[in-house]
Design a protein around this motif. Structure first.
Motif, PDB file in Angstrom:
ATOM      1  N   ARG A 281       0.833  -1.196   0.000  1.00  0.00           N
ATOM      2  CA  ARG A 281       0.000   0.000   0.000  1.00  0.00           C
ATOM      3  C   ARG A 281       0.870   1.250   0.000  1.00  0.00           C
ATOM      4  NH1 ARG A 281      -2.132   3.501   3.908  1.00  0.00           N
ATOM      5  NH2 ARG A 281      -4.261   4.252   3.515  1.00  0.00           N
ATOM      6  N   ARG A 282       0.465   2.224  -0.824  1.00  0.00           N
ATOM      7  CA  ARG A 282       1.140   3.514  -0.849  1.00  0.00           C
ATOM      8  C   ARG A 282       0.105   4.608  -0.633  1.00  0.00           C
ATOM      9  NH1 ARG A 282       5.009   2.850  -6.213  1.00  0.00           N
ATOM     10  NH2 ARG A 282       6.152   0.989  -5.521  1.00  0.00           N
ATOM     11  N   VAL A 283       0.490   5.642   0.087  1.00  0.00           N
ATOM     12  CA  VAL A 283      -0.421   6.738   0.374  1.00  0.00           C
ATOM     13  C   VAL A 283      -0.575   7.601  -0.867  1.00  0.00           C
ATOM     14  CG1 VAL A 283      -0.832   8.791   1.781  1.00  0.00           C
ATOM     15  CG2 VAL A 283       0.150   6.727   2.820  1.00  0.00           C
ATOM     16  N   VAL A 284      -1.823   7.826  -1.248  1.00  0.00           N
ATOM     17  CA  VAL A 284      -2.132   8.643  -2.422  1.00  0.00           C
ATOM     18  C   VAL A 284      -2.438  10.079  -2.016  1.00  0.00           C
ATOM     19  CG1 VAL A 284      -3.716   8.946  -4.354  1.00  0.00           C
ATOM     20  CG2 VAL A 284      -2.968   6.656  -3.713  1.00  0.00           C
ATOM     21  N   LEU A 285      -3.258  10.230  -0.983  1.00  0.00           N
ATOM     22  CA  LEU A 285      -3.642  11.568  -0.530  1.00  0.00           C
ATOM     23  C   LEU A 285      -4.152  11.480   0.889  1.00  0.00           C
ATOM     24  CD1 LEU A 285      -7.063  11.820  -0.568  1.00  0.00           C
ATOM     25  CD2 LEU A 285      -6.616  11.687  -3.003  1.00  0.00           C
ATOM     26  N   THR A 286      -4.258  12.620   1.536  1.00  0.00           N
ATOM     27  CA  THR A 286      -4.921  12.736   2.835  1.00  0.00           C
ATOM     28  C   THR A 286      -5.918  13.887   2.745  1.00  0.00           C
ATOM     29  OG1 THR A 286      -3.279  14.274   3.751  1.00  0.00           O
ATOM     30  CG2 THR A 286      -2.852  11.912   4.022  1.00  0.00           C
ATOM     31  N   TYR A 287      -6.939  13.830   3.597  1.00  0.00           N
ATOM     32  CA  TYR A 287      -7.931  14.911   3.591  1.00  0.00           C
ATOM     33  C   TYR A 287      -8.524  15.069   4.973  1.00  0.00           C
ATOM     34  CZ  TYR A 287     -11.627  11.322   3.334  1.00  0.00           C
ATOM     35  OH  TYR A 287     -12.458  10.247   3.584  1.00  0.00           O
ATOM     36  N   ALA A 288      -9.078  16.237   5.206  1.00  0.00           N
ATOM     37  CA  ALA A 288      -9.804  16.537   6.439  1.00  0.00           C
ATOM     38  C   ALA A 288     -10.987  17.401   6.069  1.00  0.00           C
ATOM     39  CB  ALA A 288      -8.904  17.261   7.444  1.00  0.00           C
ATOM     40  N   ASN A 289     -12.104  17.187   6.761  1.00  0.00           N
ATOM     41  CA  ASN A 289     -13.295  17.983   6.490  1.00  0.00           C
ATOM     42  C   ASN A 289     -13.928  18.444   7.786  1.00  0.00           C
ATOM     43  OD1 ASN A 289     -14.601  15.578   7.355  1.00  0.00           O
ATOM     44  ND2 ASN A 289     -14.587  14.825   5.243  1.00  0.00           N
ATOM     45  N   VAL A 519      -8.877   5.419   5.571  1.00  0.00           N
ATOM     46  CA  VAL A 519      -8.898   5.189   7.015  1.00  0.00           C
ATOM     47  C   VAL A 519      -8.452   6.454   7.720  1.00  0.00           C
ATOM     48  CG1 VAL A 519      -8.486   2.712   6.819  1.00  0.00           C
ATOM     49  CG2 VAL A 519      -6.541   4.263   6.951  1.00  0.00           C
ATOM     50  N   GLN A 520      -8.934   6.646   8.949  1.00  0.00           N
ATOM     51  CA  GLN A 520      -8.599   7.850   9.696  1.00  0.00           C
ATOM     52  C   GLN A 520      -7.307   7.638  10.465  1.00  0.00           C
ATOM     53  OE1 GLN A 520     -11.670   9.275  12.327  1.00  0.00           O
ATOM     54  NE2 GLN A 520     -10.906  11.369  12.222  1.00  0.00           N
ATOM     55  N   VAL A 521      -6.372   8.569  10.273  1.00  0.00           N
ATOM     56  CA  VAL A 521      -5.102   8.560  10.989  1.00  0.00           C
ATOM     57  C   VAL A 521      -4.951   9.926  11.644  1.00  0.00           C
ATOM     58  CG1 VAL A 521      -2.599   8.313  10.819  1.00  0.00           C
ATOM     59  CG2 VAL A 521      -4.086   6.948   9.343  1.00  0.00           C
ATOM     60  N   GLY A 522      -5.129   9.967  12.967  1.00  0.00           N
ATOM     61  CA  GLY A 522      -5.100  11.240  13.664  1.00  0.00           C
ATOM     62  C   GLY A 522      -6.313  12.071  13.296  1.00  0.00           C
ATOM     63  N   GLU A 523      -6.081  13.284  12.870  1.00  0.00           N
ATOM     64  CA  GLU A 523      -7.173  14.186  12.534  1.00  0.00           C
ATOM     65  C   GLU A 523      -7.428  14.257  11.028  1.00  0.00           C
ATOM     66  OE1 GLU A 523      -5.855  17.808  14.416  1.00  0.00           O
ATOM     67  OE2 GLU A 523      -7.134  17.401  16.142  1.00  0.00           O
ATOM     68  N   ARG A 524      -6.760  13.405  10.248  1.00  0.00           N
ATOM     69  CA  ARG A 524      -6.958  13.390   8.798  1.00  0.00           C
ATOM     70  C   ARG A 524      -7.273  11.977   8.345  1.00  0.00           C
ATOM     71  NH1 ARG A 524      -5.433  18.077   6.317  1.00  0.00           N
ATOM     72  NH2 ARG A 524      -5.405  17.082   4.282  1.00  0.00           N
ATOM     73  N   TRP A 525      -7.919  11.904   7.198  1.00  0.00           N
ATOM     74  CA  TRP A 525      -8.206  10.624   6.568  1.00  0.00           C
ATOM     75  C   TRP A 525      -7.120  10.330   5.537  1.00  0.00           C
ATOM     76  CZ3 TRP A 525     -12.330   7.529   7.995  1.00  0.00           C
ATOM     77  CH2 TRP A 525     -13.248   8.101   8.872  1.00  0.00           C
ATOM     78  N   GLU A 526      -6.636   9.097   5.557  1.00  0.00           N
ATOM     79  CA  GLU A 526      -5.526   8.689   4.695  1.00  0.00           C
ATOM     80  C   GLU A 526      -6.036   7.715   3.636  1.00  0.00           C
ATOM     81  OE1 GLU A 526      -1.942   5.976   5.724  1.00  0.00           O
ATOM     82  OE2 GLU A 526      -1.323   8.034   6.256  1.00  0.00           O
ATOM     83  N   VAL A 527      -5.772   8.028   2.373  1.00  0.00           N
ATOM     84  CA  VAL A 527      -6.239   7.218   1.247  1.00  0.00           C
ATOM     85  C   VAL A 527      -5.018   6.622   0.561  1.00  0.00           C
ATOM     86  CG1 VAL A 527      -7.463   7.245  -0.958  1.00  0.00           C
ATOM     87  CG2 VAL A 527      -8.286   8.645   0.955  1.00  0.00           C
ATOM     88  N   GLY A 528      -5.036   5.307   0.361  1.00  0.00           N
ATOM     89  CA  GLY A 528      -3.914   4.617  -0.264  1.00  0.00           C
ATOM     90  C   GLY A 528      -4.295   4.009  -1.599  1.00  0.00           C
ATOM     91  N   THR A 529      -3.317   3.376  -2.227  1.00  0.00           N
ATOM     92  CA  THR A 529      -3.560   2.747  -3.524  1.00  0.00           C
ATOM     93  C   THR A 529      -4.584   1.626  -3.420  1.00  0.00           C
ATOM     94  OG1 THR A 529      -1.600   1.383  -3.099  1.00  0.00           O
ATOM     95  CG2 THR A 529      -1.300   3.341  -4.464  1.00  0.00           C
ATOM     96  N   ASN A 530      -4.638   0.955  -2.261  1.00  0.00           N
ATOM     97  CA  ASN A 530      -5.614  -0.124  -2.102  1.00  0.00           C
ATOM     98  C   ASN A 530      -7.042   0.402  -1.980  1.00  0.00           C
ATOM     99  OD1 ASN A 530      -4.767   0.980   0.449  1.00  0.00           O
ATOM    100  ND2 ASN A 530      -5.965  -0.620   1.440  1.00  0.00           N
ATOM    101  N   ASP A 531      -7.198   1.729  -1.849  1.00  0.00           N
ATOM    102  CA  ASP A 531      -8.526   2.338  -1.794  1.00  0.00           C
ATOM    103  C   ASP A 531      -9.024   2.765  -3.166  1.00  0.00           C
ATOM    104  OD1 ASP A 531      -8.795   2.202   1.066  1.00  0.00           O
ATOM    105  OD2 ASP A 531      -7.333   3.832   1.195  1.00  0.00           O
ATOM    106  N   SER A 532      -8.267   2.461  -4.234  1.00  0.00           N
ATOM    107  CA  SER A 532      -8.764   2.739  -5.584  1.00  0.00           C
ATOM    108  C   SER A 532     -10.073   1.994  -5.789  1.00  0.00           C
ATOM    109  CB  SER A 532      -7.736   2.293  -6.622  1.00  0.00           C
ATOM    110  OG  SER A 532      -6.534   3.010  -6.467  1.00  0.00           O
ATOM    111  N   HIS A 533     -11.017   2.646  -6.418  1.00  0.00           N
ATOM    112  CA  HIS A 533     -12.356   2.061  -6.457  1.00  0.00           C
ATOM    113  C   HIS A 533     -13.135   2.569  -7.665  1.00  0.00           C
ATOM    114  CE1 HIS A 533     -15.675  -0.159  -4.892  1.00  0.00           C
ATOM    115  NE2 HIS A 533     -16.415   0.902  -4.595  1.00  0.00           N
TER     116      HIS A 533
END
Length: 810
Positions: A281-289, A519-533
Motif C-alpha cells: 500500500r502507498r499513500v495517495v492523498l490525505t484529507y480533512a473535512n 482510514v482515519q489517521v489522527g485528525e486526517r483521513w488517509e487514502v492509499g492505492t488499495n482504496d482505488s475504487h
C-alpha cells in the motif's frame, strides 16, 4: 521578386506563433517546406509576368504537390503527381487531424493529420500574403492574414503569446513593409538623395549609374519598426490582463481506440487495476473535512459504453469555468427538494502521484480553491487541467451534498430524466441474456428508485457474487460471463455491470472511478492505492447523480467500500427518529455521535458561516480593491518618473548655483575658483534652458544669451527686477564663453529663481502643471536617449556599407 521572398519570410516567421500548440518540432519543418513551395510558385509567377489572379492558383498547385510528396507519396504517380488515391489519403488525414485537434488539449501531439492540417493552413496564409503584398501591392493589408496565425494561440491558450515569437513575427512583417517601401521608392518614387555607383561590365569601361538612395527610408523604417515592437512588448506589462474568448474548442482526451488516444489521461480502468495490484500500500492523498466523515473522492466519470467497457467523453473546460472564477456550474439535476449538507474538505495529494491531471473531489463540488489553471467540465463536474499536474497539490473544496430520503426518491418516479441520451445508450449487440437479466432482477419494483435498490442488492445478496482481482478482461462475452456464469470480479466489473443493467431498465447511469474514504489517521483521513475504487452513479431528476455500491465490502471485497444510507435496504419503521448520513458514509460512521473536538480538524474548516453557506472560508489573500489600488499607485509612480528626474536634476543644479566665490589667495586657488565659476554658470544656463522648454519658450538656435534676454524681456514684459536677473545670467554666460578672464562670478540661485517665477506668471496654469508633472525637458532627454539607442542599428548598416565598399575597392 523581392516582395515575393519578403512575403514568404513574413509568413514563416508568423508561423512561430503556433509553437506553443504542438509537442514537437516536426510541424515546423513541414511548414517551412510548404512556404518555400509557395515562394517558388510566386517567383515563377513574377518571372512569367502572370496576372495577379493566376499567382494564387499556381501557389495552390505547388502546395498540393508538396503535401502529396510529404504525406501521400506512396499513392502518387512518380511520388509528386496527385492521383485519386493520393487525394483520398490526404482527405483522410485531414479528417483525422481535425478530429485530433478537437480531441486533444494544447500542446497536441504531432500526428500526420495534425501536421498536414497545420502545413495546409500556413500555406493558405502564405498564398494570401503573397497575393496582397506582391500582386496587389497592398503590403499593409497582408498583416490581416498574418494576424490570423496569432488569433489561434491567443484564443486557445490562457497564457499570453510568447514575447520572442511575437518579436520574430513582427520583424518578419516589418521586413515586408520595408521591402515594399523600397520597391515603391526605387521604381516609382522621387529620388531625393542620389549616390553614384560604378557598375563594371565585361569588355567595357566602368559606367556611372544614378540610383535612388533608399537607405534613409530603410533606416527610418527600422527605427519605427523597432520602436513599435518595443512598445508592443513592454506596454502590455502595465495593462490589466483580459480574458481571451475561445473561438476554438480543444478537448482534453479520453478513452478511444486506435490513433488519437489521450495524450494527458492514462486509461482510467487500467490505472485502477494497476493500483489495486500493487504488492504494498502507498499513500495517495490525505484529507480533512469539517464533519470528520469519510467520503468517496471521484476522479473520472465514464459515460459511454461500447459493449466491452465504459469510456469517457472528452471533457471541455471553457475559460469561464476556471476554478479561480468562483463557484462551479450547478450540479446537473439537483433541485430544491432534498436537504443539502454543505461540507468543506482540505485535500493534500502525495508527491509520488504521476501524470494525474484530474482532481480527486467529493461530489458535487461547488467551489474550489486551488493554484493553477484548473477547469470544470459542465456535464460531469470533473475538474481537470491541460497543463498542471496534481502531484504535491493542496486545495480546498466546498461541496453541497444532497441527502435524499426514501420518500423523496420514491416520489420522483415517473419524472422523465432530462439528461444527455448517452447516459442511456447501449450497443445493439448487447447479449440478450443480459437484457433479460435486468428485467428479471427488477421485476416487481414499484418505482425507479426501488428498481435501483433491487439491482444493487442483486450483486450484494442473492446473486452470490465474489470479489477477486483475477478477471477475464473486457468483452461482450466477459460481461455475459460475469453476470450469468462466473460472477467473479472486482469493483470495475461490479460498477460497469450495474450501470449497464440500470440503463436497460431506463435509469441513466455512468461509472465513477476514484478512491473510497480511506482510514482515519489522527485528525486526517488517509487514502492509499488499495482504496482505488469504481462505483456506479444513477441519475434521478430533482436530486441529480447519486452513487450506489454494488461491490462487496469487508474482508471479502473492497475493504473500505461503504453503502450510502439511501441505498441501504428500506428501513424498518421505528418509534425513534434517525438522521440521514452523508452519501458515501458508512452506517456505523453515521450513527456514531460526534463530539465537538472530533468535528473540528486541524485547519478549522468549520469556522462560523462555512457549513451554513456551503462556501469556502474567506480568502486570506489581498482583496481585489487593494490590488487595484496597488496597481493604480504603481501606474502613478511610473507616470511620475519624468517629474522625479526633473526634480533631481534641478536640485543638483541649485546646489551648485548657491556656491559663493571668495577672493583667490594664490594662483592654484584662482584656477579652482575659475573652474567652479564656470560650472556654476553652466548649471544656471542649463536650468534656464530647461525652464524655457518646459514653458514653451524654447531658445532659438541662433540666439545669443544677450539676445535671448532682450527678447524674453520685451515679449513677456518682465518687470525691472526680473529683467535685471535675466541680464545678469546672460552676462555671466557670455563672460564664461568669450572672455579670457570671466572675473568674479556671483551666486546665481536667487537670479534664476526670480526669472523662473516671472516666466511662470506669464503662462497658463495647465502649462505650469505639465511642467511639474510631465516636464517636456525630461521627456526630450528620454526621446533623445531612445534615438541614440536606435542609432545603434544604423551603425550596423554603416558597417555593412563600408565593408561592401572596401571589398569593391580591393
Amino acid at each position: 521578386m523581392r516582395l515575393t521572398i519578403a512575403a514568404g519570410v513574413a509568413s514563416f516567421t508568423a508561423a512561430f506563433l503556433l509553437s506553443p500548440l504542438f509537442q514537437g518540432g516536426g510541424w515546423f519543418w513541414t511548414s517551412l517546406g510548404v512556404v518555400l513551395a509557395v515562394v517558388a510558385a510566386g517567383l515563377v509567377s513574377s518571372r512569367l509576368s502572370l496576372p495577379a489572379w493566376a499567382a494564387p492558383l499556381l501557389g495552390l498547385a505547388a502546395t498540393w504537390i508538396f503535401l502529396t510528396l510529404s504525406f501521400a507519396s506512396d499513392k502518387a504517380w512518380a511520388l509528386v503527381v496527385p492521383t485519386k488515391s493520393s487525394v483520398v489519403e490526404l482527405g483522410r488525414l485531414l479528417a483525422v487531424g481535425w478530429a485530433d485537434i478537437q480531441r486533444f488539449a494544447a500542446p497536441v501531439p504531432e500526428t500526420e493529420g495534425v501536421t498536414l492540417l497545420t502545413a495546409g493552413g500556413v500555406a493558405l496564409i502564405a498564398i494570401a500574403v503573397d497575393l496582397l503584398a506582391a500582386r496587389v501591392r497592398r503590403a499593409a493589408l497582408s498583416g490581416l492574414p498574418l494576424l490570423a496565425l496569432a488569433t489561434v494561440p491567443a484564443t486557445i491558450l490562457s497564457e499570453p503569446i510568447s514575447w520572442w515569437a511575437f518579436i520574430v513575427a513582427a520583424l518578419g512583417f516589418i521586413s515586408l513593409l520595408i521591402a515594399d517601401g523600397r520597391e515603391r521608392v526605387g521604381h516609382w518614387g522621387r529620388a531625393v538623395l542620389v549616390r553614384r555607383t560604378r557598375q563594371a561590365t565585361s569588355g567595357t569601361p566602368s559606367a556611372a549609374r544614378a540610383a535612388a538612395d533608399t537607405s534613409g527610408l530603410r533606416l527610418s523604417g527600422k527605427r519605427i519598426g523597432f520602436a513599435a515592437i518595443l512598445l508592443a512588448v513592454l506596454l502590455p506589462a502595465a495593462l490589466p490582463a483580459m480574458e481571451p474568448v475561445s473561438f476554438f474548442t480543444f478537448g482534453v482526451g479520453g478513452r478511444g481506440s486506435g490513433p488519437g488516444n489521450s495524450i494527458s489521461i492514462p486509461n482510467p480502468i487500467a490505472n485502477l487495476k494497476g493500483q489495486l495490484d500493487l504488492p504494498e500500500r502507498r499513500v495517495v492523498l490525505t484529507y480533512a473535512n469539517n464533519d470528520n466523515k469519510p467520503r468517496y473522492l471521484r476522479i473520472y466519470a465514464l459515460d459511454t459504453f461500447d459493449g466491452q467497457q465504459f469510456g469517457m467523453t472528452q471533457p471541455k473546460g471553457a475559460p469561464q469555468n476556471r476554478t479561480e472564477n468562483g463557484p462551479l456550474p450547478e450540479p446537473p439535476g439537483l433541485g430544491p427538494e432534498p436537504k443539502i449538507n454543505n461540507v468543506v474538505t482540505n485535500i493534500r495529494i502525495s508527491d509520488e502521484i504521476a501524470r494525474l491531471r484530474f482532481l480527486p473531489l467529493p461530489y458535487p463540488p461547488r467551489e474550489i480553491r486551488v493554484d493553477g489553471d484548473w477547469r470544470a467540465d459542465v456535464d460531469t463536474l470533473m475538474v481537470f487541467s491541460t497543463r498542471e499536474e496534481a502531484a504535491g497539490l493542496e486545495y480546498e473544496v466546498a461541496t453541497s451534498e444532497p441527502q435524499p430520503t426514501v420518500d423523496l426518491l420514491d416520489s420522483l418516479d415517473g419524472i422523465r430524466p432530462e439528461v444527455d441520451p448517452r447516459f442511456l445508450a447501449l450497443p445493439e449487440d448487447l447479449p440478450q441474456e443480459v437484457r433479460d437479466l435486468a428485467e428479471e432482477v427488477t421485476a416487481g419494483a414499484t418505482t425507479t428508485y426501488d428498481a435501483a435498490l433491487k439491482l444493487q442488492e442483486f450483486f450484494t445478496k442473492p446473486g452470490n457474487f465474489q470479489y477477486d482481482l483475477r478477471t477475464q478482461g473486457h468483452s461482450s462475452s466477459a460481461l455475459r460471463d460475469f453476470l450469468i456464469r462466473d460472477r467473479v470480479g472486482y469493483c470495475e466489473q461490479f460498477a460497469a455491470s450495474m450501470a449497464v443493467l440500470a440503463r436497460q431498465v431506463g435509469i441513466p447511469s455512468r461509472v465513477a472511478i476514484g478512491y473510497t474514504g480511506g482510514v482515519q489517521v489522527g485528525e486526517r483521513w488517509e487514502v492509499g492505492t488499495n482504496d482505488s475504487h469504481s462505483w456506479p452513479e444513477l441519475y434521478f431528476e430533482g436530486v441529480g447523480w447519486l452513487p450506489f455500491e454494488p461491490t462487496p465490502s469487508g474482508a471479502a471485497g473492497q475493504g473500505s467500500a461503504r453503502v450510502p444510507v439511501y441505498a441501504q435496504p428500506r428501513p424498518v419503521e421505528t418509534t425513534g427518529t434517525s438522521s440521514t448520513p452523508t452519501p458515501g458514509a458508512s452506517s456505523s460512521a453515521a450513527d456514531e455521535p460526534q463530539s465537538p473536538t472530533a468535528r473540528r480538524n486541524i485547519r478549522e474548516l468549520d469556522r462560523e458561516g462555512t457549513v451554513a453557506t456551503g462556501t469556502l472560508p474567506p480568502d486570506d489573500s489581498m482583496p481585489l480593491i487593494a490590488k487595484i489600488g496597488i496597481g493604480l499607485a504603481a501606474l502613478l509612480l511610473l507616470l511620475l518618473i519624468p517629474a522625479a528626474a526633473r526634480l533631481v536634476t534641478r536640485s543638483r543644479r541649485v546646489r551648485s548655483l548657491g556656491w559663493k566665490v571668495s577672493e583667490p589667495s594664490d594662483e592654484l586657488t584662482a584656477r579652482m575658483v575659475s573652474g567652479r565659476g564656470r560650472l556654476t554658470v553652466a548649471a544656471a544656463w542649463a536650468e534656464l534652458d530647461d525652464v524655457l522648454y518646459d514653458y514653451g519658450m524654447a531658445r532659438e538656435t541662433s540666439e545669443t544669451p544677450r539676445a535671448l534676454a532682450r527678447r524674453l524681456t520685451q515679449q513677456y514684459e518682465l518687470d525691472a527686477e526680473s529683467a535685471a536677473a535675466l541680464s545678469a545670467i546672460a552676462s555671466a554666460v557670455e563672460r564664461v564663453l568669450f572672455a579670457r578672464d570671466p572675473g568674479r562670478i556671483e551666486p546665481m540661485s536667487k537670479d534664476l529663481r526670480k526669472v523662473r517665477q516671472a516666466l511662470a506668471a506669464t503662462v497658463s496654469r495647465g502649462r505650469r502643471m505639465r511642467a511639474v508633472l510631465l516636464p517636456p525637458s525630461t521627456l526630450r532627454r528620454l526621446r533623445l536617449l531612445g534615438e541614440r539607442l536606435l542609432d545603434g542599428f544604423d551603425l550596423l548598416e554603416t558597417i555593412r556599407l563600408r565593408r561592401t565598399a572596401a571589398q569593391k575597392g580591393g
